[in-house]
Write an enzyme that holds these catalytic residues in place. Structure first.
Site, PDB file in Angstrom:
ATOM      1  N   SER A   1       0.382  -1.200   0.545  1.00  0.00           N
ATOM      2  CA  SER A   1      -0.082  -0.264   0.377  1.00  0.00           C
ATOM      3  C   SER A   1       1.024   1.360  -0.059  1.00  0.00           C
ATOM      4  CB  SER A   1      -0.726   0.345   1.111  1.00  0.00           C
ATOM      5  OG  SER A   1      -1.581   0.984   1.250  1.00  0.00           O
TER       6      SER A   1
ATOM      7  N   TYR B   1      -3.615   4.909  -4.734  1.00  0.00           N
ATOM      8  CA  TYR B   1      -5.118   5.959  -4.644  1.00  0.00           C
ATOM      9  C   TYR B   1      -4.247   6.667  -5.354  1.00  0.00           C
ATOM     10  CZ  TYR B   1      -6.702   2.627  -0.665  1.00  0.00           C
ATOM     11  OH  TYR B   1      -6.832   1.897   0.573  1.00  0.00           O
TER      12      TYR B   1
ATOM     13  N   THR C   1      -6.335   1.317  -6.524  1.00  0.00           N
ATOM     14  CA  THR C   1      -7.713   1.119  -5.713  1.00  0.00           C
ATOM     15  C   THR C   1      -8.591   2.279  -6.039  1.00  0.00           C
ATOM     16  OG1 THR C   1      -6.333  -0.454  -4.447  1.00  0.00           O
ATOM     17  CG2 THR C   1      -8.501   0.391  -3.394  1.00  0.00           C
TER      18      THR C   1
ATOM     19  N   LYS D   1      -8.080  -2.272  -8.371  1.00  0.00           N
ATOM     20  CA  LYS D   1      -9.058  -3.070  -7.704  1.00  0.00           C
ATOM     21  C   LYS D   1     -10.128  -2.231  -7.056  1.00  0.00           C
ATOM     22  CE  LYS D   1      -7.532  -4.347  -2.819  1.00  0.00           C
ATOM     23  NZ  LYS D   1      -8.638  -4.339  -2.527  1.00  0.00           N
TER      24      LYS D   1
ATOM     25  N   HIS E   1     -13.388  -3.329  -1.446  1.00  0.00           N
ATOM     26  CA  HIS E   1     -12.746  -2.665  -0.171  1.00  0.00           C
ATOM     27  C   HIS E   1     -13.191  -3.990   1.186  1.00  0.00           C
ATOM     28  CE1 HIS E   1     -10.176   0.159  -0.057  1.00  0.00           C
ATOM     29  NE2 HIS E   1      -9.982   0.282   0.924  1.00  0.00           N
TER      30      HIS E   1
END
Length: 413
Positions: free
Chosen positions: A118, A140, A166, A269, A293
């Site tokens: 992440s 993100y 994501t 995602k 999520h």
């Protein structure tokens, strides 16, 4: 004189036989706010509950004769050969253990699978890639385009083999049972204030003291060149205040990553709808993860496993389709693959293993799941994942959710 070694009857065997046991050990070891952050879903928790409950609606159709002597779980996903269809999903700020994402990456490398990292991680992409794990960096849609380009370049230069975008979290954060407290930073004042919650979890605190470390709530992968890493909440604020992306933005992100990386895979995602999956194909993605999520998107979004077959049937011949959400055992993985997923991503499961026993605990979780996959494959008399089909399952009528397929029809039997 004969010396006898007396085992301490209270010393817990570090090995565990199921993800459920890992979760219970994590619950016992972690401070309540830390554990609460791992298990919570949005609003009433309808989606997080359905993520697991949906798997129980799927039955198996085993053979009594015909099990093969050798079975292989190896597969190729996003251009990477992996030993089993179990991939590490990117999760932020892994403060359950001082080694955090580095321990998880070592476990992924040891078990021959992909490590998703992440951009909210507590360890840098350079540290994680240095473990030897095949790392996919997750981003993100945050900041301006120049900032995103800088982060992609850093991930590529560190050695990331792919990028995961994501886009599915809609900030639906209200929780009926209350949200766990997450401090802005861990300093002396914070430690004193939260001491009563930590004092009963001595082993968790001792791990960090022995490592001469305290839980790191900064996001080093979001640090600007030569600058300091933002706090988790600083990174979160950037995310929330960045205008939501369009499909043209997704295509730009994919193309930019391709130019920077020389064509490394780009994965989207959080896809729940067939029409979004088709648009993702048009944007040039290498794969998608069917996901809600982990129950933290809009509550009431169907379980990910319910959406796998309709999406896989629509785009699975063009791109790799994986799923995440509610996977706790090997039979869950087999069910997902039988419905059309190439692999699954696990999140909470490996975090519980990390909390229970560090790197070895993560390896333990992967081994338990892989053992369950092999057992199910044996019972179904298949020798490879490619042989699995929906005919190996008992799928009740109305199980699938074909969102975005036809405005007049959202269920397929």
């Amino acid at each position: 004189m004969l010396l006898m070694k007396i085992e301490n009857p209270w010393k817990q065997n570090p090995w565990f036989e199921s993800v459920a046991v890992a979760q219970e050990r994590a619950r016992r070891r972690l401070p309540k706010p830390v554990y609460g952050a791992l298990v919570a879903g949005s609003e009433r928790g309808q989606s997080i509950a359905d993520n697991q409950a949906a798997f129980t609606e799927l039955g198996m159709a085993p053979h009594v004769v015909g099990a093969t002597a050798e079975r292989s779980q190896s597969t190729t996903v996003f251009g990477q050969q992996i030993n089993s269809p179990v991939i590490i999903s990117p999760t932020g700020v892994q403060a359950v253990h001082p080694d955090g994402e580095v321990a998880v990456a070592r476990a992924a490398a040891a078990r021959g699978t992909i490590m998703g990292l992440s951009n909210f991680a507590s360890k840098s992409v350079e540290e994680v890639v240095a473990t030897g794990a095949t790392t996919f960096f997750q981003m993100y849609w945050t900041g301006d385009r120049d900032t995103m380009i800088q982060r992609m370049q850093r991930a590529h230069e560190a050695g990331s083999k792919g990028l995961i975008a994501t886009l599915d979290w809609s900030f639906s954060m209200g929780r009926d049972w209350g949200s766990p407290e997450i401090p802005e930073k861990v300093d002396l004042k914070t430690m004193v204030r939260m001491a009563p919650q930590v004092a009963t979890k001595v082993r968790w605190g001792m791990r960090f003291l022995k490592a001469r470390n305290i839980p790191d709530l900064t996001a080093p992968n979001l640090a600007p060149p030569g600058g300091a890493a933002p706090t988790f909440f600083g990174a979160y604020y950037e995310w929330m205040t960045t205008p939501a992306p369009t499909w043209e933005d997704v295509a730009w992100m994919r193309e930019t990553w391709s130019q920077i990386s020389g064509g490394a895979p780009f994965v989207l995602k959080g896809v729940c709808r067939i029409d979004d999956a088709l648009r993702a194909v048009d944007a040039g993605v290498a794969g998608i993860s069917v996901s809600n999520h982990g129950g933290n998107n809009i509550d009431g979004t169907p379980a990910a496993i319910r959406m796998v077959r309709p999406i896989a049937e629509a785009v699975g011949s063009q791109i790799d389709v994986v799923m995440d959400g509610g996977v706790r055992r090997g039979s869950d993985v087999v069910k997902a693959v039988a419905l059309g997923a190439k692999a699954v991503l696990i999140g909470r499961a490996y975090l519980w293993g990390l909390a229970a026993n560090g790197q070895a605990g993560v390896e333990n979780v992967i081994d338990v799941i892989n053992g369950g996959i092999d057992s199910a494959m044996r019972g179904l008399a298949v020798s490879s994942l490619t042989e699995l089909t929906p005919e190996h399952l008992l799928v009740p009528a109305g199980f699938d959710r074909a969102l975005g397929a036809d405005p007049a029809r959202h269920l397929v039997g």
